[in-house]
Scaffold this motif. Sequence first.
Motif, short mmCIF file in Angstrom:
data_model
loop_
_atom_site.label_atom_id
_atom_site.label_comp_id
_atom_site.label_asym_id
_atom_site.label_seq_id
_atom_site.Cartn_x
_atom_site.Cartn_y
_atom_site.Cartn_z
N UNK A 1 0.85 -1.20 0.00
CA UNK A 1 0.00 0.00 0.00
C UNK A 1 0.89 1.24 0.00
N UNK A 2 1.91 1.21 0.85
CA UNK A 2 2.79 2.38 0.93
C UNK A 2 3.50 2.61 -0.40
N UNK A 3 4.00 1.53 -1.01
CA UNK A 3 4.73 1.68 -2.27
C UNK A 3 3.81 2.20 -3.39
N UNK A 4 2.56 1.69 -3.40
CA UNK A 4 1.60 2.16 -4.41
C UNK A 4 1.27 3.64 -4.18
N UNK A 5 1.08 3.99 -2.91
CA UNK A 5 0.76 5.39 -2.58
C UNK A 5 1.92 6.31 -2.95
#
Lengths: 88, 185
Positions: free
Chosen positions: B134-138
């Motif tokens: 999620x963090x990497x996508x964000x």
Amino acid sequence: MTDQASTNPPATRRRRPQLYRTLLGVAVAALLAAWLPFSLLYINALTKHAVAVATAGAGARVVNVASRHATHIAAPITTRTSAGVTLP
Amino acid sequence: MGSPSQQVFWFASQALGIIAMLLLAVAVSLGLAMSGRVIRRPGLPARLKHFHEASTLVTLGLIAGHGGLLLLDGYLRPGLAGITLPFALSYRPLFTGLGVIAGWLALILGLSFYVRKRIGTRTWRSLHRFTIVVYLLALTHAVGAGTHGQSVWMLALLAGLTAPIVFAFTYRVLPASVAPRALSG
């Protein structure tokens, strides 16, 4: 075991208000913090808009002087530019 | 268009997106720090757990606000499909699509905590590991879709947010016997 059984329910009951307090604190802090980027973005856009309007006005005056027309309507700004990136 | 007063919702959406990114980084860092036992002071993990949970819930609210405010932007007009369906928005579809996926994943992974008894703690733990995705996508969404994504200040902010996550993640995945030596040496 008996001690644990008697101490667990208050601990669980205590957990919720603590969590709600933390939740409320973080939420308020986040919303207040959001004012900073919002203000910066808004002020940045205001500055850019003022510069764009002034440039368009100056351009229009040059055109007016050259063509000796009394009036000139500057073209409206139709794109949204932010930090050099133009939005659709 | 062009007048800043007509773009209030656009700026508000961006502002919420930035704060959501910041709080997501805090939540992920705390989660990694707690699971990797980076923080060892007695009594602290319980308080951090509250903060981790609260920051996750507020992040979800901010993400909803970030997308929801775009609905009110008269210029972009994304429509409900544009903010809820990946790659449906015409504006930078790849990066906005990744942002939509990140939002849904954050919602699913974040709220899975409250059904962990039903789905099983082991399943929940396995799911929870994907929070880093999620963090990497964000992060990709912020750099690629944000109008200020490639500004120096934004890149500096994102680097500052990502550094503790990289540290905590490395510490978490390192074998227990290597981690203390790696830290002291």
